[in-house]
Design a protein around this motif. Structure first.
Motif, PDB file in Angstrom:
ATOM      1  N   SER A   1       0.813  -1.228   0.021  1.00  0.00           N
ATOM      2  CA  SER A   1       0.134   0.011  -0.300  1.00  0.00           C
ATOM      3  C   SER A   1       0.743   1.134   0.040  1.00  0.00           C
ATOM      4  CB  SER A   1      -0.804   0.084   1.341  1.00  0.00           C
ATOM      5  OG  SER A   1      -1.671  -1.118   1.173  1.00  0.00           O
ATOM      6  N   LEU A   2       0.391   2.138  -0.484  1.00  0.00           N
ATOM      7  CA  LEU A   2       1.108   3.579  -0.467  1.00  0.00           C
ATOM      8  C   LEU A   2      -0.219   4.528  -0.404  1.00  0.00           C
ATOM      9  CD1 LEU A   2       3.636   3.597  -3.422  1.00  0.00           C
ATOM     10  CD2 LEU A   2       3.919   3.934  -0.865  1.00  0.00           C
ATOM     11  N   ARG A   3       0.228   5.634   0.322  1.00  0.00           N
ATOM     12  CA  ARG A   3      -0.994   6.920   0.436  1.00  0.00           C
ATOM     13  C   ARG A   3      -0.313   8.122  -0.289  1.00  0.00           C
ATOM     14  NH1 ARG A   3      -5.267   7.300   3.589  1.00  0.00           N
ATOM     15  NH2 ARG A   3      -5.926   9.634   4.467  1.00  0.00           N
ATOM     16  N   LEU A   4      -0.830   8.504  -1.281  1.00  0.00           N
ATOM     17  CA  LEU A   4      -0.531   9.669  -2.067  1.00  0.00           C
ATOM     18  C   LEU A   4      -1.034  10.981  -1.329  1.00  0.00           C
ATOM     19  CD1 LEU A   4      -0.240   8.520  -5.565  1.00  0.00           C
ATOM     20  CD2 LEU A   4       1.514   8.253  -3.732  1.00  0.00           C
ATOM     21  N   SER A   5      -0.477  12.170  -1.321  1.00  0.00           N
ATOM     22  CA  SER A   5      -1.047  13.156  -0.984  1.00  0.00           C
ATOM     23  C   SER A   5      -0.873  14.506  -1.990  1.00  0.00           C
ATOM     24  CB  SER A   5      -0.503  13.725   0.462  1.00  0.00           C
ATOM     25  OG  SER A   5      -1.421  14.839   1.034  1.00  0.00           O
ATOM     26  N   CYS A   6      -1.817  15.281  -2.118  1.00  0.00           N
ATOM     27  CA  CYS A   6      -1.593  16.547  -2.898  1.00  0.00           C
ATOM     28  C   CYS A   6      -2.042  17.561  -2.237  1.00  0.00           C
ATOM     29  CB  CYS A   6      -2.785  16.258  -4.069  1.00  0.00           C
ATOM     30  SG  CYS A   6      -2.562  17.698  -5.336  1.00  0.00           S
ATOM     31  N   ALA A   7      -1.136  18.616  -2.243  1.00  0.00           N
ATOM     32  CA  ALA A   7      -1.488  19.797  -1.722  1.00  0.00           C
ATOM     33  C   ALA A   7      -1.232  21.207  -2.417  1.00  0.00           C
ATOM     34  CB  ALA A   7      -0.161  20.137  -0.700  1.00  0.00           C
ATOM     35  N   ALA A   8      -2.332  21.910  -2.287  1.00  0.00           N
ATOM     36  CA  ALA A   8      -2.571  22.964  -3.153  1.00  0.00           C
ATOM     37  C   ALA A   8      -2.097  24.389  -2.431  1.00  0.00           C
ATOM     38  CB  ALA A   8      -3.995  23.081  -3.713  1.00  0.00           C
ATOM     39  N   SER A   9      -1.115  25.185  -3.075  1.00  0.00           N
ATOM     40  CA  SER A   9      -0.950  26.486  -2.517  1.00  0.00           C
ATOM     41  C   SER A   9      -1.010  27.566  -3.549  1.00  0.00           C
ATOM     42  CB  SER A   9       0.734  26.588  -2.178  1.00  0.00           C
ATOM     43  OG  SER A   9       1.436  26.253  -3.395  1.00  0.00           O
ATOM     44  N   GLY A  10      -1.325  28.798  -2.948  1.00  0.00           N
ATOM     45  CA  GLY A  10      -1.772  29.937  -3.836  1.00  0.00           C
ATOM     46  C   GLY A  10      -3.176  29.887  -4.308  1.00  0.00           C
ATOM     47  N   GLY A  11      -3.940  29.191  -3.601  1.00  0.00           N
ATOM     48  CA  GLY A  11      -5.348  29.366  -3.916  1.00  0.00           C
ATOM     49  C   GLY A  11      -6.108  28.021  -3.164  1.00  0.00           C
ATOM     50  N   THR A  12      -7.316  27.810  -3.561  1.00  0.00           N
ATOM     51  CA  THR A  12      -8.207  26.730  -3.142  1.00  0.00           C
ATOM     52  C   THR A  12      -8.816  25.995  -4.073  1.00  0.00           C
ATOM     53  OG1 THR A  12     -10.002  26.121  -1.380  1.00  0.00           O
ATOM     54  CG2 THR A  12     -10.181  28.157  -2.833  1.00  0.00           C
TER      55      THR A  12
ATOM     56  N   ILE B   1     -10.117   7.885  -2.901  1.00  0.00           N
ATOM     57  CA  ILE B   1      -9.660   9.014  -3.353  1.00  0.00           C
ATOM     58  C   ILE B   1     -10.570   9.836  -2.211  1.00  0.00           C
ATOM     59  CG2 ILE B   1     -11.314   9.466  -4.795  1.00  0.00           C
ATOM     60  CD1 ILE B   1      -9.435  11.638  -6.143  1.00  0.00           C
ATOM     61  N   SER B   2      -9.901  10.735  -1.381  1.00  0.00           N
ATOM     62  CA  SER B   2     -10.587  11.703  -0.484  1.00  0.00           C
ATOM     63  C   SER B   2      -9.973  13.115  -0.667  1.00  0.00           C
ATOM     64  CB  SER B   2     -10.578  11.099   0.965  1.00  0.00           C
ATOM     65  OG  SER B   2      -9.284  10.861   1.437  1.00  0.00           O
ATOM     66  N   ARG B   3     -10.956  14.017  -0.019  1.00  0.00           N
ATOM     67  CA  ARG B   3     -10.511  15.362   0.289  1.00  0.00           C
ATOM     68  C   ARG B   3     -10.907  15.946   1.432  1.00  0.00           C
ATOM     69  NH1 ARG B   3     -13.466  18.018  -4.688  1.00  0.00           N
ATOM     70  NH2 ARG B   3     -12.670  20.150  -3.843  1.00  0.00           N
ATOM     71  N   ASP B   4      -9.815  17.098   1.607  1.00  0.00           N
ATOM     72  CA  ASP B   4     -10.085  17.741   2.671  1.00  0.00           C
ATOM     73  C   ASP B   4     -10.049  19.278   2.319  1.00  0.00           C
ATOM     74  OD1 ASP B   4      -8.066  18.322   6.080  1.00  0.00           O
ATOM     75  OD2 ASP B   4      -9.822  19.101   5.139  1.00  0.00           O
ATOM     76  N   ASN B   5     -11.124  19.659   2.028  1.00  0.00           N
ATOM     77  CA  ASN B   5     -11.169  21.385   1.579  1.00  0.00           C
ATOM     78  C   ASN B   5     -10.562  22.197   2.551  1.00  0.00           C
ATOM     79  OD1 ASN B   5     -12.457  20.495  -0.822  1.00  0.00           O
ATOM     80  ND2 ASN B   5     -14.413  20.904   0.038  1.00  0.00           N
ATOM     81  N   ALA B   6     -10.586  22.116   3.790  1.00  0.00           N
ATOM     82  CA  ALA B   6     -10.116  23.021   4.786  1.00  0.00           C
ATOM     83  C   ALA B   6      -8.653  22.885   4.621  1.00  0.00           C
ATOM     84  CB  ALA B   6     -10.780  22.668   6.384  1.00  0.00           C
ATOM     85  N   GLY B   7      -8.134  21.821   4.594  1.00  0.00           N
ATOM     86  CA  GLY B   7      -6.647  21.589   4.595  1.00  0.00           C
ATOM     87  C   GLY B   7      -6.051  21.814   3.309  1.00  0.00           C
ATOM     88  N   ASN B   8      -7.006  22.051   2.189  1.00  0.00           N
ATOM     89  CA  ASN B   8      -6.481  22.172   0.890  1.00  0.00           C
ATOM     90  C   ASN B   8      -5.603  20.924   0.043  1.00  0.00           C
ATOM     91  OD1 ASN B   8      -7.251  24.135  -0.755  1.00  0.00           O
ATOM     92  ND2 ASN B   8      -5.625  25.346  -0.753  1.00  0.00           N
ATOM     93  N   THR B   9      -6.196  19.625   0.696  1.00  0.00           N
ATOM     94  CA  THR B   9      -5.185  18.369   0.353  1.00  0.00           C
ATOM     95  C   THR B   9      -6.473  17.428  -0.240  1.00  0.00           C
ATOM     96  OG1 THR B   9      -5.635  17.514   2.322  1.00  0.00           O
ATOM     97  CG2 THR B   9      -3.466  18.865   2.031  1.00  0.00           C
ATOM     98  N   VAL B  10      -5.750  16.642  -1.173  1.00  0.00           N
ATOM     99  CA  VAL B  10      -6.405  15.652  -1.815  1.00  0.00           C
ATOM    100  C   VAL B  10      -5.676  14.220  -1.607  1.00  0.00           C
ATOM    101  CG1 VAL B  10      -7.535  14.443  -3.791  1.00  0.00           C
ATOM    102  CG2 VAL B  10      -7.653  17.044  -3.536  1.00  0.00           C
ATOM    103  N   THR B  11      -6.302  13.314  -1.355  1.00  0.00           N
ATOM    104  CA  THR B  11      -5.499  12.127  -0.751  1.00  0.00           C
ATOM    105  C   THR B  11      -5.725  10.921  -1.504  1.00  0.00           C
ATOM    106  OG1 THR B  11      -5.272  12.850   1.337  1.00  0.00           O
ATOM    107  CG2 THR B  11      -4.803  10.414   1.050  1.00  0.00           C
ATOM    108  N   LEU B  12      -4.950  10.091  -1.999  1.00  0.00           N
ATOM    109  CA  LEU B  12      -5.131   8.684  -2.615  1.00  0.00           C
ATOM    110  C   LEU B  12      -4.620   7.439  -1.888  1.00  0.00           C
ATOM    111  CD1 LEU B  12      -6.428   7.678  -5.321  1.00  0.00           C
ATOM    112  CD2 LEU B  12      -4.400   7.735  -6.413  1.00  0.00           C
ATOM    113  N   GLN B  13      -5.450   6.858  -1.395  1.00  0.00           N
ATOM    114  CA  GLN B  13      -5.086   5.393  -0.546  1.00  0.00           C
ATOM    115  C   GLN B  13      -5.112   4.389  -1.646  1.00  0.00           C
ATOM    116  OE1 GLN B  13      -3.906   5.055   2.456  1.00  0.00           O
ATOM    117  NE2 GLN B  13      -3.585   3.103   1.861  1.00  0.00           N
ATOM    118  N   MET B  14      -3.895   3.823  -1.686  1.00  0.00           N
ATOM    119  CA  MET B  14      -3.746   2.701  -2.819  1.00  0.00           C
ATOM    120  C   MET B  14      -3.367   1.730  -2.063  1.00  0.00           C
ATOM    121  SD  MET B  14      -1.674   4.692  -5.741  1.00  0.00           S
ATOM    122  CE  MET B  14      -0.312   4.734  -5.096  1.00  0.00           C
ATOM    123  N   ASP B  15      -4.342   0.518  -2.099  1.00  0.00           N
ATOM    124  CA  ASP B  15      -3.767  -0.826  -1.385  1.00  0.00           C
ATOM    125  C   ASP B  15      -4.027  -1.865  -2.553  1.00  0.00           C
ATOM    126  OD1 ASP B  15      -6.414   0.336   0.796  1.00  0.00           O
ATOM    127  OD2 ASP B  15      -4.258   0.184   0.993  1.00  0.00           O
TER     128      ASP B  15
END
Length: 113
Positions: free
Chosen positions: A16-27, A68-82
């Protein structure tokens, strides 16, 4: 908005791996967000999509294994890969479903057999 994907690595098949995507400079809270992947010589393909209402869609090849999941407050999107497979090996990127933001560098995922 700039996007930065992280969390990739080298893993054996079945791992398994867990990917994270962070946004900066906007939402991205007003956008449908997605994870894509690309291998050399092939087009970038959509892997998973999460809409603003949190409804999700997946490519048939990853259905039941990726989440796939998202956290709008944290400005992140995650992909859990199993249950990873060698054919999941690729560079993974995040963006809106219509490629509205600049592409980041992506994160390499390598799955050994």
């Amino acid at each position: 908005v700039q996007l930065q994907a992280s969390g990739g690595g080298y893993v054996q098949a079945g791992g398994s791996l867990r990917l994270s995507c962070a946004a900066s400079g906007g939402t991205f809270s007003d956008y449908h967000m997605a994870w894509f992947r690309q291998v050399p010589g092939k087009h970038r393909e959509l892997v998973a999509l999460i809409r603003t209402n949190h409804w999700t869609n997946y490519a048939d090849s990853v259905k039941g294994r990726f989440t796939i999941s998202r956290d709008n407050a944290g400005n992140t999107v995650t992909l859990q890969m199993d249950s990873l497979k060698p054919e999941d090996t690729a560079v993974y990127y995040c963006n809106t479903d219509r490629w509205a933001f600049l592409w980041g560098q992506g994160t390499q995922v390598t799955v050994s057999s």
